[in-house]
Design an enzyme around this catalytic site. Structure first.
Site, PDB file in Angstrom:
ATOM      1  N   GLU A  29     -19.545 -22.574  11.937  1.00  0.00           N
ATOM      2  CA  GLU A  29     -19.498 -21.905  13.246  1.00  0.00           C
ATOM      3  C   GLU A  29     -19.637 -22.938  14.364  1.00  0.00           C
ATOM      4  OE1 GLU A  29     -22.318 -18.679  13.629  1.00  0.00           O
ATOM      5  OE2 GLU A  29     -21.534 -18.131  15.601  1.00  0.00           O
ATOM      6  N   ASN A  76     -17.053  -9.864  13.588  1.00  0.00           N
ATOM      7  CA  ASN A  76     -18.244 -10.332  12.872  1.00  0.00           C
ATOM      8  C   ASN A  76     -19.441  -9.517  13.355  1.00  0.00           C
ATOM      9  OD1 ASN A  76     -20.072 -12.484  11.535  1.00  0.00           O
ATOM     10  ND2 ASN A  76     -20.804 -12.421  13.656  1.00  0.00           N
ATOM     11  N   GLU A  77     -20.222  -9.038  12.416  1.00  0.00           N
ATOM     12  CA  GLU A  77     -21.430  -8.268  12.753  1.00  0.00           C
ATOM     13  C   GLU A  77     -21.129  -7.292  13.902  1.00  0.00           C
ATOM     14  OE1 GLU A  77     -24.925 -10.859  12.966  1.00  0.00           O
ATOM     15  OE2 GLU A  77     -24.745 -11.249  10.818  1.00  0.00           O
ATOM     16  N   TYR A 115     -29.783 -12.606   4.964  1.00  0.00           N
ATOM     17  CA  TYR A 115     -30.512 -13.878   5.049  1.00  0.00           C
ATOM     18  C   TYR A 115     -31.883 -13.743   4.401  1.00  0.00           C
ATOM     19  CZ  TYR A 115     -27.014 -15.829   8.194  1.00  0.00           C
ATOM     20  OH  TYR A 115     -25.842 -16.329   8.715  1.00  0.00           O
ATOM     21  N   GLU A 158     -22.024 -14.138   4.821  1.00  0.00           N
ATOM     22  CA  GLU A 158     -23.134 -14.952   5.344  1.00  0.00           C
ATOM     23  C   GLU A 158     -24.347 -14.719   4.459  1.00  0.00           C
ATOM     24  OE1 GLU A 158     -24.030 -14.838   9.583  1.00  0.00           O
ATOM     25  OE2 GLU A 158     -21.888 -14.633  10.041  1.00  0.00           O
ATOM     26  N   GLN A 163     -25.137 -22.390   6.850  1.00  0.00           N
ATOM     27  CA  GLN A 163     -23.794 -22.816   7.180  1.00  0.00           C
ATOM     28  C   GLN A 163     -23.598 -24.216   6.617  1.00  0.00           C
ATOM     29  OE1 GLN A 163     -22.660 -22.283  11.284  1.00  0.00           O
ATOM     30  NE2 GLN A 163     -23.428 -20.191  11.353  1.00  0.00           N
TER      31      GLN A 163
HETATM   32  O1  AHR Z   1     -25.254 -17.844  10.944  1.00  0.00           O
HETATM   33  C1  AHR Z   1     -25.856 -17.650  12.200  1.00  0.00           C
HETATM   34  C2  AHR Z   1     -25.595 -16.266  12.771  1.00  0.00           C
HETATM   35  O2  AHR Z   1     -26.178 -15.301  11.950  1.00  0.00           O
HETATM   36  C3  AHR Z   1     -24.151 -15.855  12.830  1.00  0.00           C
HETATM   37  O3  AHR Z   1     -23.513 -16.331  13.970  1.00  0.00           O
HETATM   38  C4  AHR Z   1     -24.238 -14.372  12.858  1.00  0.00           C
HETATM   39  O4  AHR Z   1     -23.122 -13.748  12.296  1.00  0.00           O
HETATM   40  C5  AHR Z   1     -25.510 -14.068  12.093  1.00  0.00           C
HETATM   41  O5  AHR Z   1     -26.319 -13.187  12.746  1.00  0.00           O
END
Ligand code: AHR
Length: 512
Positions: A43, A192-193, A261, A316, A365
């Site tokens: 990103e 995205n999201e 995450y 992600e 990432q």
């Molecule tokens: O990876 C960092 C951020 O986490 C990304 O930009 C977003 O899609 C997510 O919330």
């Protein structure tokens, strides 16, 4: 009943352990582990692109090709990166691709509103990214702007990258900007999201918006087709998956995303390196939750798509901690310890074992951001423990999954327990079997007995990633502190394989 095993430690101390048991069904392989499960994500955030991948084409101090670091290309080629997602993340829904093509001097600048309001000069754009993917041998995955763009803008991006010469003003522009032939980009994310930074939409609304955008994205010929990925659920938002499966016409999408995450607490993430065993345990609990998330999202998809034609793309995932002291809070730069190796090994085992539905995943990432595989500082790079796990596991790419039954001891901290041992196995195109084993237990080695059904092997070799402290990491002063080593602790006795995995270690075995 579980067998008990007497182990003698280095100090002569005797430990009594229950034995973990795995049954390897070597004759029952049917599903292929899509190599894209080993995908990455880049990103425009902090120093992922600028300073990470790209140092500018006028840079004379850091070796590069067209501005892309050669040390990074070399390291990522060894990793066999199959797919790279770009340009975001949250950035994607603010990105207007036309700002990032053409002569660099004429490209407008913008503020990167999600990541520190820093100036984005658009010097790394579509041509730079797609050429870099060619250099890497990775398939590009473009994340389209649905939050603040237009259907026309996204449709034009497809034409600019992929349609045949002479077929539209966009393809003329591509030639004018120095690319003689199309790249042909297959993978497209539609936002995205969308539930958050991508527009704060309700899923019912996003489903309609998705249909509108998807309508105008056209294939470049009849055989090579675009593959459209809808912005998927966050964690356990099962309603999101349910509505998309119900509302998106089957011919308009190929996959649903999923983001998860491993974060201790969004308001108190804690240090990436200076953490307690309790914090480690919570991180691993969050990481292992991936099993439940995939199982439940897949069950919803099964209702609408029992033949599993649609994929789940975990686009992600990874560990998220506090940034390193003294660094910009919006740049998400964090160190990478053996804890991250545990997240990577255990999560990749989960993806492998669900390869009938999970066809792509993108670690967040690639460089200098969150659970990175590479960290850079000026002309230096570090390969993190996560890099090494992904490199050890790349033997599973496009191999046939061999089903396992795993009976594991518990890893207990306080009143809570997690499964200590996780594993996955596959057979590659040359008939070689690989088993990847992870012991997340921070204190105890785990003896594992593997019963082999459906194959007979003559030899076993292995590699291990381990260290003497869970908090250890590779630093710019000591970049080789944690590297994979030869592992000779596996013993093959006819249909039985015995191995002891040290605490917080990853082992990959090769059976021939
Ligand atoms: O990876 C960092 C951020 O986490 C990304 O930009 C977003 O899609 C997510 O919330």
């Amino acid at each position: 009943m579980k067998k008990l095993l007497l182990l003698v430690g280095a100090t002569g101390t005797h430990f009594l352990f229950a034995q973990n048991n795995i049954v390897l069904n070597a004759g029952n392989g049917k599903d292929v582990i899509d190599k894209n499960i080993y995908g990455h994500f880049a990103e425009h955030l902090g120093h992922c692109i600028y300073g990470g991948f790209y140092v500018g084409d006028t840079n004379k101090t850091i070796p590069n090709k067209d501005g892309v670091r050669l040390d990074v290309i070399d390291a990522l080629k060894k990793l066999k990166v199959p797919v790279l997602r770009w340009p975001g993340g949250c950035f994607a829904d603010t990105y207007h691709w036309r700002d990032g093509v053409g002569p660099k001097k004429e490209r407008p600048s913008m503020l990167n509103i999600w990541w520190g309001n820093v100036k984005e000069d658009n010097s790394f754009g579509t041509n730079e990214f797609l050429n870099m993917c060619e250099q890497l041998g990775a398939e590009p995955y473009l994340s389209g702007n649905v939050g603040s763009g237009t259907p026309q803008e996204l449709a034009d991006w497809v034409k600019y990258t992929s349609h045949p010469n002479g077929s539209s003003p966009m393809t003329d522009l591509r030639q004018q900007y120095g690319r003689p032939n199309p790249w042909k980009v297959r993978l497209w994310g539609l936002g995205n999201e969308a539930w958050g930074c991508g527009g704060n939409m309700k899923v019912e609304h996003y489903a309609n918006v998705y249909r509108q955008y998807a309508t105008f994205m056209t294939n470049w010929n009849n055989s090579d087709r675009i593959y459209r990925i809808a912005s998927g659920a966050s964690d356990d938002d099962y309603h999101w998956t349910e509505v998309l499966m119900k509302e998106l016409p089957a011919n308009m999408f190929d996959a649903l995303g999923l983001h998860h995450y491993s974060v201790i607490d969004w308001n108190k993430k804690s240090s990436a390196t200076n953490f307690s065993e309790e914090e480690y345990f919570i991180t691993m609990k969050k990481a292992l939750l991936m099993e439940e998330l995939i199982t439940k999202h897949s069950a919803i998809m099964d209702k609408y798509d029992p033949q599993k034609k649609k994929a789940l793309a975990v686009d992600e995932w990874g560990g998220w901690y506090d940034v390193e002291p003294g660094t910009n809070g919006a740049f998400l730069f964090q160190q990478n310890t053996m804890r991250d190796a545990m997240i990577a090994g255990a999560t990749l085992n989960i993806f492998n074992n669900h390869c009938d539905r999970v066809k792509m995943a993108n670690l967040a990432q690639a460089i200098n951001v969150l659970q990175a595989v590479i960290l850079t500082r000026e002309d230096k790079i570090i390969l993190t423990p996560t890099y090494h796990v992904m490199e050890m596991y790349n033997v599973h790419q496009d191999a046939t999954l061999l089903p396992l039954q795993v009976t594991s001891n518990k890893y207990t901290v306080g009143k809570e327990s997690l499964t200590a041992v996780s594993a996955s196995a596959s057979k590659d195109k040359n008939g070689v079997t690989h088993i990847s084993l992870v012991n997340i237990d921070a204190k105890n080695p785990q003896p594992v007995s593997i019963d082999i059904n459906g194959a007979s092997y003559k030899s076993v070799t292995g590699r291990i990633l381990t260290s003497d402290k869970l908090q250890n990491y590779n630093s710019f002063d000591n970049p080789g502190k944690i590297v994979p080593k030869t592992y000779s602790g596996a013993q093959l006795n006819g249909p039985k394989l015995s191995v002891t995995i040290p605490p917080f270690s990853v082992v990959v075995l090769e059976l021939k």
